[in-house]
Write a protein that holds these residues in place. Structure first.
Motif, PDB file in Angstrom:
ATOM      1  N   LEU A  89       0.840  -1.267  -0.031  1.00 11.49           N
ATOM      2  CA  LEU A  89      -0.115   0.014  -0.107  1.00 11.49           C
ATOM      3  C   LEU A  89       0.905   1.305  -0.066  1.00 11.49           C
ATOM      4  N   VAL A  90       1.770   1.383   0.793  1.00 15.96           N
ATOM      5  CA  VAL A  90       2.506   2.567   0.974  1.00 15.96           C
ATOM      6  C   VAL A  90       3.541   2.732  -0.511  1.00 15.96           C
ATOM      7  N   ARG A  91       3.783   1.491  -1.190  1.00 13.77           N
ATOM      8  CA  ARG A  91       4.325   1.850  -2.487  1.00 13.77           C
ATOM      9  C   ARG A  91       3.470   2.342  -3.393  1.00 13.77           C
ATOM     10  N   SER A  92       2.126   1.687  -3.353  1.00 13.86           N
ATOM     11  CA  SER A  92       0.956   2.193  -4.177  1.00 13.86           C
ATOM     12  C   SER A  92       0.759   3.778  -4.117  1.00 13.86           C
ATOM     13  N   TRP A  93       1.009   4.451  -3.159  1.00 14.71           N
ATOM     14  CA  TRP A  93       0.932   5.844  -2.981  1.00 14.71           C
ATOM     15  C   TRP A  93       2.254   6.485  -3.128  1.00 14.71           C
ATOM     16  N   ASP A  94       3.120   5.947  -3.845  1.00 13.99           N
ATOM     17  CA  ASP A  94       4.359   6.607  -4.125  1.00 13.99           C
ATOM     18  C   ASP A  94       4.988   7.187  -3.179  1.00 13.99           C
ATOM     19  N   LEU A  95       5.319   6.846  -2.083  1.00 11.05           N
ATOM     20  CA  LEU A  95       5.876   7.099  -0.837  1.00 11.05           C
ATOM     21  C   LEU A  95       7.380   7.088  -0.725  1.00 11.05           C
ATOM     22  N   TYR A  96       7.518   5.853  -1.457  1.00 13.95           N
ATOM     23  CA  TYR A  96       9.223   5.305  -1.237  1.00 13.95           C
ATOM     24  C   TYR A  96       9.991   6.472  -1.624  1.00 13.95           C
ATOM     25  N   VAL A  97      11.316   6.464  -1.066  1.00 13.02           N
ATOM     26  CA  VAL A  97      12.464   7.127  -1.945  1.00 13.02           C
ATOM     27  C   VAL A  97      13.514   6.168  -2.048  1.00 13.02           C
ATOM     28  N   ASP A  98      13.578   5.943  -3.366  1.00 15.43           N
ATOM     29  CA  ASP A  98      14.461   4.960  -4.073  1.00 15.43           C
ATOM     30  C   ASP A  98      13.722   3.817  -3.460  1.00 15.43           C
ATOM     31  N   ASP A  99      14.901   3.023  -2.512  1.00 14.22           N
ATOM     32  CA  ASP A  99      14.504   1.769  -1.864  1.00 14.22           C
ATOM     33  C   ASP A  99      14.079   1.729  -0.601  1.00 14.22           C
ATOM     34  N   HIS A 100      13.952   2.796  -0.204  1.00 19.41           N
ATOM     35  CA  HIS A 100      13.596   3.112   1.470  1.00 19.41           C
ATOM     36  C   HIS A 100      12.183   3.657   1.699  1.00 19.41           C
ATOM     37  N   ASN A 101      11.625   2.999   2.535  1.00 16.82           N
ATOM     38  CA  ASN A 101      10.451   3.446   3.128  1.00 16.82           C
ATOM     39  C   ASN A 101      10.394   4.654   4.143  1.00 16.82           C
ATOM     40  N   PRO A 102      10.013   5.807   3.856  1.00 14.70           N
ATOM     41  CA  PRO A 102      10.300   6.917   4.880  1.00 14.70           C
ATOM     42  C   PRO A 102       9.470   6.992   6.001  1.00 14.70           C
ATOM     43  N   LEU A 103       8.330   6.393   5.946  1.00 17.13           N
ATOM     44  CA  LEU A 103       7.236   6.622   7.219  1.00 17.13           C
ATOM     45  C   LEU A 103       8.082   5.932   8.364  1.00 17.13           C
ATOM     46  N   ALA A 104       7.583   6.681   9.524  1.00 17.94           N
ATOM     47  CA  ALA A 104       8.129   6.078  10.741  1.00 17.94           C
ATOM     48  C   ALA A 104       6.531   5.164  11.027  1.00 17.94           C
ATOM     49  N   ARG A 105       6.843   4.211  12.081  1.00 16.77           N
ATOM     50  CA  ARG A 105       5.776   3.623  12.537  1.00 16.77           C
ATOM     51  C   ARG A 105       5.886   2.902  14.016  1.00 16.77           C
ATOM     52  N   THR A 106       4.644   2.816  14.660  1.00 19.01           N
ATOM     53  CA  THR A 106       4.467   2.272  15.802  1.00 19.01           C
ATOM     54  C   THR A 106       3.306   1.246  15.489  1.00 19.01           C
ATOM     55  N   ASN A 107       3.247  -0.044  16.242  1.00 19.13           N
ATOM     56  CA  ASN A 107       2.435  -0.893  15.820  1.00 19.13           C
ATOM     57  C   ASN A 107       2.363  -1.832  16.982  1.00 19.13           C
ATOM     58  N   VAL A 108       1.387  -1.668  18.023  1.00 20.29           N
ATOM     59  CA  VAL A 108       1.337  -2.596  19.194  1.00 20.29           C
ATOM     60  C   VAL A 108      -0.183  -3.293  19.584  1.00 20.29           C
ATOM     61  N   ALA A 109      -0.079  -4.089  20.145  1.00 20.73           N
ATOM     62  CA  ALA A 109      -1.456  -4.900  20.753  1.00 20.73           C
ATOM     63  C   ALA A 109      -2.032  -4.414  21.990  1.00 20.73           C
ATOM     64  N   PRO A 110      -3.026  -3.908  22.249  1.00 20.96           N
ATOM     65  CA  PRO A 110      -3.529  -3.586  23.363  1.00 20.96           C
ATOM     66  C   PRO A 110      -3.928  -4.694  24.220  1.00 20.96           C
ATOM     67  N   ALA A 111      -3.487  -4.516  25.363  1.00 17.79           N
ATOM     68  CA  ALA A 111      -3.863  -5.888  26.316  1.00 17.79           C
ATOM     69  C   ALA A 111      -5.320  -5.980  26.697  1.00 17.79           C
ATOM     70  N   HIS A 112      -6.161  -4.561  26.759  1.00 19.60           N
ATOM     71  CA  HIS A 112      -7.469  -4.461  27.023  1.00 19.60           C
ATOM     72  C   HIS A 112      -8.412  -4.087  25.931  1.00 19.60           C
ATOM     73  N   ASN A 113      -9.421  -4.669  25.559  1.00 19.11           N
ATOM     74  CA  ASN A 113     -10.339  -4.045  24.379  1.00 19.11           C
ATOM     75  C   ASN A 113      -9.610  -4.256  23.304  1.00 19.11           C
ATOM     76  N   PRO A 114      -8.711  -5.212  22.650  1.00 16.51           N
ATOM     77  CA  PRO A 114      -8.048  -5.134  21.535  1.00 16.51           C
ATOM     78  C   PRO A 114      -9.066  -4.994  20.318  1.00 16.51           C
ATOM     79  N   PRO A 115      -8.311  -4.664  18.975  1.00 15.49           N
ATOM     80  CA  PRO A 115      -9.206  -4.560  17.846  1.00 15.49           C
ATOM     81  C   PRO A 115      -9.483  -6.058  17.537  1.00 15.49           C
ATOM     82  N   ALA A 116     -10.603  -6.141  16.680  1.00 17.21           N
ATOM     83  CA  ALA A 116     -11.014  -7.265  15.853  1.00 17.21           C
ATOM     84  C   ALA A 116     -10.101  -7.617  14.644  1.00 17.21           C
ATOM     85  N   GLU A 117      -9.468  -6.527  14.216  1.00 21.35           N
ATOM     86  CA  GLU A 117      -8.405  -6.480  13.070  1.00 21.35           C
ATOM     87  C   GLU A 117      -7.477  -5.400  13.293  1.00 21.35           C
ATOM     88  N   PRO A 118      -6.263  -5.417  12.478  1.00 22.60           N
ATOM     89  CA  PRO A 118      -5.397  -4.277  12.616  1.00 22.60           C
ATOM     90  C   PRO A 118      -6.143  -2.859  12.215  1.00 22.60           C
TER      91      PRO A 118
END
Length: 249
Positions: A89-118
């Motif tokens: 998806l990030v590539r489809s947005w034309d966000l890559y710089v050469d072969d580098h993904n520039p976006l910072a990211r955090t991705n965690v799993a809540p211990a309480h009331n977790p979502p049903a999907e990401p």
């Protein structure tokens, strides 16, 4: 290595294929942090981001950081599998710089009331500002594993969650935050938000292993999310940012 992303108005610190290690706004730009009022499935979240950026006259390339919430920690193979779709998806947005993904990211799993999907929890983007405005930035989430590594055998004190092991894990992660800040030309005195993600909050863990690294950033306190890092066997994660404008949408 810090790489320029002139289309986005920021530089980014190289990381691994799915995300960079952090982003820092260029002169004349600032990073704006936007938290969703209600979570959305992550692909729908990108549609919301697109509409938000368009509303404020910003191109897709202004997007610089993503915060996700997953249902439960992945196996390392499952995490790599999720990242493949994310990168597509990030590539489809034309966000890559050469072969580098520039976006910072955090991705965690809540211990309480977790979502049903990401889901999408928050995102950051650059907006124009005065040339002499304070430096703003986002440092990606990191767990107790060496930089640029997706090998669960490299996890520090893997399988151990007692007080001593957690202090070692947390100390490593806090040091990673500091080294990333330095590599981006930032420092703890510019940090406005420090987030901690763990379910093993032993007494004095933060006082012993994290707060000594933070220096002047302690004046803003810390936010503890009772959450797990995105990969099974990782037990402690942090991210930090220095932001002037926080919004909820």
């Amino acid at each position: 290595m810090l790489i320029a992303n002139p289309r986005g108005g920021y530089h980014f610190l190289t990381g691994i294929s799915p995300f960079s290690s952090g982003v820092v706004a260029d002169p004349g730009f600032e990073v704006v942090h936007a938290t969703l009022g209600a979570h959305l499935p992550w692909r729908e979240g990108f549609e919301l981001i697109d509409a938000h950026l368009c509303k404020f006259g910003r191109e897709r390339q202004a997007l610089c950081a993503i915060e996700l919430r997953c249902t439960t920690p992945y196996s390392m193979g499952g995490f790599i599998g999720f990242n493949a779709g994310y990168v597509e998806l990030v590539r489809s947005w034309d966000l890559y710089v050469d072969d580098h993904n520039p976006l910072a990211r955090t991705n965690v799993a809540p211990a309480h009331n977790p979502p049903a999907e990401p889901v999408l929890h928050a995102f950051s983007y650059t907006a124009e500002t005065d040339d002499d405005a304070p430096t703003t930035f986002v440092v990606s989430g990191a767990g107790e594993i060496p930089e640029a590594t997706l090998d669960d055998n490299a996890i520090i004190r893997k399988g151990e969650t007692g007080p001593e092991a957690m202090r070692e894990k947390a100390g490593h992660v806090a040091a990673t935050m500091g080294s990333r800040l330095a590599a981006m030309g930032a420092s703890w005195d510019l940090v406005t938000t420090t987030d901690v993600y763990t379910v093993f909050m032993h007494e004095d863990l933060l006082e012993d292993a994290v707060i000594p690294s933070m220096g002047p950033a302690t004046r803003h306190g810390l936010r503890w999310y009772r959450s797990r890092p995105p990969v099974h066997d990782l037990d402690f994660e942090m991210d930090v940012r220095g932001i002037r404008h926080e919004i909820t949408i």
